[in-house]
Design a protein around this motif. Sequence first.
Motif, PDB file in Angstrom:
ATOM      1  N   LYS A   1       0.798  -1.222   0.000  1.00 38.18           N
ATOM      2  CA  LYS A   1       0.000   0.000   0.000  1.00 38.18           C
ATOM      3  C   LYS A   1       0.833   1.276   0.000  1.00 38.18           C
ATOM      4  O   LYS A   1       0.440   2.284  -0.592  1.00 38.18           O
ATOM      5  N   LEU A   2       1.974   1.241   0.670  1.00 39.60           N
ATOM      6  CA  LEU A   2       2.748   2.460   0.885  1.00 39.60           C
ATOM      7  C   LEU A   2       3.131   3.186  -0.406  1.00 39.60           C
ATOM      8  O   LEU A   2       3.012   4.409  -0.482  1.00 39.60           O
ATOM      9  N   PRO A   3       3.591   2.481  -1.464  1.00 41.52           N
ATOM     10  CA  PRO A   3       3.965   3.192  -2.699  1.00 41.52           C
ATOM     11  C   PRO A   3       2.809   3.960  -3.338  1.00 41.52           C
ATOM     12  O   PRO A   3       3.027   4.910  -4.080  1.00 41.52           O
ATOM     13  N   GLN A   4       1.551   3.569  -3.025  1.00 37.53           N
ATOM     14  CA  GLN A   4       0.395   4.255  -3.597  1.00 37.53           C
ATOM     15  C   GLN A   4       0.105   5.574  -2.878  1.00 37.53           C
ATOM     16  O   GLN A   4      -0.614   6.422  -3.406  1.00 37.53           O
ATOM     17  N   HIS A   5       0.659   5.749  -1.671  1.00 36.20           N
ATOM     18  CA  HIS A   5       0.299   6.903  -0.854  1.00 36.20           C
ATOM     19  C   HIS A   5       1.498   7.748  -0.456  1.00 36.20           C
ATOM     20  O   HIS A   5       1.327   8.719   0.282  1.00 36.20           O
ATOM     21  N   ALA A   6       2.700   7.390  -0.888  1.00 32.14           N
ATOM     22  CA  ALA A   6       3.883   8.151  -0.502  1.00 32.14           C
ATOM     23  C   ALA A   6       4.811   8.305  -1.702  1.00 32.14           C
ATOM     24  O   ALA A   6       4.968   7.385  -2.499  1.00 32.14           O
ATOM     25  N   THR A   7       5.417   9.477  -1.837  1.00 31.52           N
ATOM     26  CA  THR A   7       6.365   9.711  -2.914  1.00 31.52           C
ATOM     27  C   THR A   7       7.755   9.252  -2.477  1.00 31.52           C
ATOM     28  O   THR A   7       8.081   9.253  -1.292  1.00 31.52           O
ATOM     29  N   GLY A   8       8.558   8.858  -3.432  1.00 29.37           N
ATOM     30  CA  GLY A   8       9.926   8.470  -3.143  1.00 29.37           C
ATOM     31  C   GLY A   8      10.099   7.015  -2.748  1.00 29.37           C
ATOM     32  O   GLY A   8      11.208   6.582  -2.438  1.00 29.37           O
ATOM     33  N   VAL A   9       9.002   6.239  -2.733  1.00 25.62           N
ATOM     34  CA  VAL A   9       9.078   4.822  -2.369  1.00 25.62           C
ATOM     35  C   VAL A   9       9.039   3.992  -3.647  1.00 25.62           C
ATOM     36  O   VAL A   9       8.192   4.236  -4.517  1.00 25.62           O
ATOM     37  N   PRO A  10       9.930   3.025  -3.813  1.00 19.74           N
ATOM     38  CA  PRO A  10       9.922   2.194  -5.012  1.00 19.74           C
ATOM     39  C   PRO A  10       8.551   1.567  -5.261  1.00 19.74           C
ATOM     40  O   PRO A  10       7.925   1.059  -4.332  1.00 19.74           O
ATOM     41  N   LYS A  11       8.092   1.602  -6.505  1.00 23.97           N
ATOM     42  CA  LYS A  11       6.761   1.100  -6.842  1.00 23.97           C
ATOM     43  C   LYS A  11       6.627  -0.404  -6.612  1.00 23.97           C
ATOM     44  O   LYS A  11       5.549  -0.908  -6.314  1.00 23.97           O
TER      45      LYS A  11
ATOM     46  N   ILE B   1       8.280  -2.353  -4.316  1.00 26.74           N
ATOM     47  CA  ILE B   1       9.086  -2.625  -3.126  1.00 26.74           C
ATOM     48  C   ILE B   1       8.883  -4.057  -2.606  1.00 26.74           C
ATOM     49  O   ILE B   1       9.757  -4.637  -1.980  1.00 26.74           O
ATOM     50  N   SER B   2       7.704  -4.642  -2.876  1.00 23.28           N
ATOM     51  CA  SER B   2       7.409  -5.973  -2.336  1.00 23.28           C
ATOM     52  C   SER B   2       7.553  -7.085  -3.364  1.00 23.28           C
ATOM     53  O   SER B   2       7.350  -8.256  -3.038  1.00 23.28           O
ATOM     54  N   LYS B   3       7.909  -6.742  -4.611  1.00 24.31           N
ATOM     55  CA  LYS B   3       7.942  -7.756  -5.673  1.00 24.31           C
ATOM     56  C   LYS B   3       9.041  -8.791  -5.464  1.00 24.31           C
ATOM     57  O   LYS B   3       8.890  -9.951  -5.814  1.00 24.31           O
ATOM     58  N   GLY B   4      10.167  -8.360  -4.870  1.00 26.29           N
ATOM     59  CA  GLY B   4      11.291  -9.285  -4.759  1.00 26.29           C
ATOM     60  C   GLY B   4      11.243 -10.186  -3.543  1.00 26.29           C
ATOM     61  O   GLY B   4      12.170 -10.960  -3.304  1.00 26.29           O
ATOM     62  N   ILE B   5      10.162 -10.100  -2.745  1.00 33.26           N
ATOM     63  CA  ILE B   5      10.069 -10.905  -1.522  1.00 33.26           C
ATOM     64  C   ILE B   5       9.320 -12.201  -1.809  1.00 33.26           C
ATOM     65  O   ILE B   5       8.207 -12.194  -2.325  1.00 33.26           O
ATOM     66  N   HIS B   6       9.920 -13.312  -1.476  1.00 36.02           N
ATOM     67  CA  HIS B   6       9.301 -14.609  -1.719  1.00 36.02           C
ATOM     68  C   HIS B   6       8.063 -14.766  -0.846  1.00 36.02           C
ATOM     69  O   HIS B   6       8.082 -14.435   0.341  1.00 36.02           O
ATOM     70  N   PRO B   7       6.957 -15.280  -1.391  1.00 35.78           N
ATOM     71  CA  PRO B   7       5.715 -15.409  -0.604  1.00 35.78           C
ATOM     72  C   PRO B   7       5.834 -16.348   0.597  1.00 35.78           C
ATOM     73  O   PRO B   7       5.019 -16.275   1.521  1.00 35.78           O
ATOM     74  N   LEU B   8       6.832 -17.221   0.595  1.00 38.86           N
ATOM     75  CA  LEU B   8       7.013 -18.139   1.717  1.00 38.86           C
ATOM     76  C   LEU B   8       8.141 -17.695   2.631  1.00 38.86           C
ATOM     77  O   LEU B   8       8.618 -18.476   3.453  1.00 38.86           O
ATOM     78  N   ARG B   9       8.560 -16.431   2.476  1.00 40.12           N
ATOM     79  CA  ARG B   9       9.675 -15.948   3.270  1.00 40.12           C
ATOM     80  C   ARG B   9       9.312 -15.941   4.763  1.00 40.12           C
ATOM     81  O   ARG B   9       8.150 -15.815   5.150  1.00 40.12           O
ATOM     82  N   HIS B  10      10.319 -16.060   5.612  1.00 36.87           N
ATOM     83  CA  HIS B  10      10.108 -16.031   7.062  1.00 36.87           C
ATOM     84  C   HIS B  10      11.113 -15.078   7.684  1.00 36.87           C
ATOM     85  O   HIS B  10      12.313 -15.175   7.430  1.00 36.87           O
ATOM     86  N   CYS B  11      10.618 -14.142   8.482  1.00 36.65           N
ATOM     87  CA  CYS B  11      11.482 -13.175   9.152  1.00 36.65           C
ATOM     88  C   CYS B  11      11.621 -13.572  10.615  1.00 36.65           C
ATOM     89  O   CYS B  11      10.657 -13.502  11.385  1.00 36.65           O
ATOM     90  N   THR B  12      12.803 -13.996  10.989  1.00 35.79           N
ATOM     91  CA  THR B  12      13.045 -14.423  12.367  1.00 35.79           C
ATOM     92  C   THR B  12      12.826 -13.291  13.354  1.00 35.79           C
ATOM     93  O   THR B  12      12.260 -13.485  14.434  1.00 35.79           O
ATOM     94  N   THR B  13      13.257 -12.091  12.992  1.00 36.04           N
ATOM     95  CA  THR B  13      13.099 -10.943  13.880  1.00 36.04           C
ATOM     96  C   THR B  13      11.630 -10.679  14.182  1.00 36.04           C
ATOM     97  O   THR B  13      11.248 -10.431  15.326  1.00 36.04           O
ATOM     98  N   CYS B  14      10.772 -10.734  13.152  1.00 36.28           N
ATOM     99  CA  CYS B  14       9.340 -10.496  13.357  1.00 36.28           C
ATOM    100  C   CYS B  14       8.739 -11.558  14.273  1.00 36.28           C
ATOM    101  O   CYS B  14       7.912 -11.261  15.142  1.00 36.28           O
ATOM    102  N   SER B  15       9.142 -12.798  14.091  1.00 36.65           N
ATOM    103  CA  SER B  15       8.622 -13.881  14.926  1.00 36.65           C
ATOM    104  C   SER B  15       9.018 -13.695  16.377  1.00 36.65           C
ATOM    105  O   SER B  15       8.225 -13.928  17.292  1.00 36.65           O
TER     106      SER B  15
END
Length: 223
Positions: free
Chosen positions: A13-23, A25-39
């Motif tokens: 959502k962020l690229p639709q509402h803020a300037t300067g953010v890559p359009k 930004i989420s394309k390169g993230i694998h859908p099965l990715r896991h972030c240990t820090t978030c967990s």
Amino acid sequence: LRLGHSSMQQLHKLPQHATGVPKHISKGIHPLRHCTTCSQAQHRKTKKGKSADHKTTTAGQQFHIDFGFMRATDLDYAKTSNKKKQKRIVKSIDGYSSYLLITDAHTRIVWVFLTKSKHPPINAVRRVLKEFGAGDDVKGKSVRVDQGGELARSSEFCKMVADCGFTVEPTGADCAWMNGKVERLNQTFGIMVRALLYSSGLNPEFWSWALIHAVYIKNRLWH
């Protein structure tokens, strides 16, 4: 990481509402990715009930206010703390032991004030109500707080709120969910602060700096 470990929805959502953010930004993230820090950062309590919603028609009509503490997730922290009465409560490196959150019910903008005690920062709250409160022509202006003695039962606080043209609206006994708009933020910022500290390798005592940064981020994310 720079956005405080925001969700995938934010990255879409962020690229639709803020300037300067890559359009894309989420394309390169694998859908099965896991972030240990978030967990590691997401420790949640069981929900007690539904939030008591109050419809607002304009910004500054209703504010939700609550005190919060940064509690250590490791019980071993209590063993090393000299203050036995404040087990697991982390005192920041710059001497703060608590914080006060204020959020606008209509816009969801958040303000945070670091405190060294649970005595309400009267002048800070007055500034917010005066500068961001709705005009005198708006009816039903209120400030919702819990029944704690430092806010709802403080004559100084209630007088200040009344002088600003607002009514103090206390929640029911043991009904934190009635102040859900700000109570939920305690959980949100707790997760963001832990994520920021985990990923940067900083000690818990730096929570005050991380909290201010987390609020800065939150106010600029899509919501």
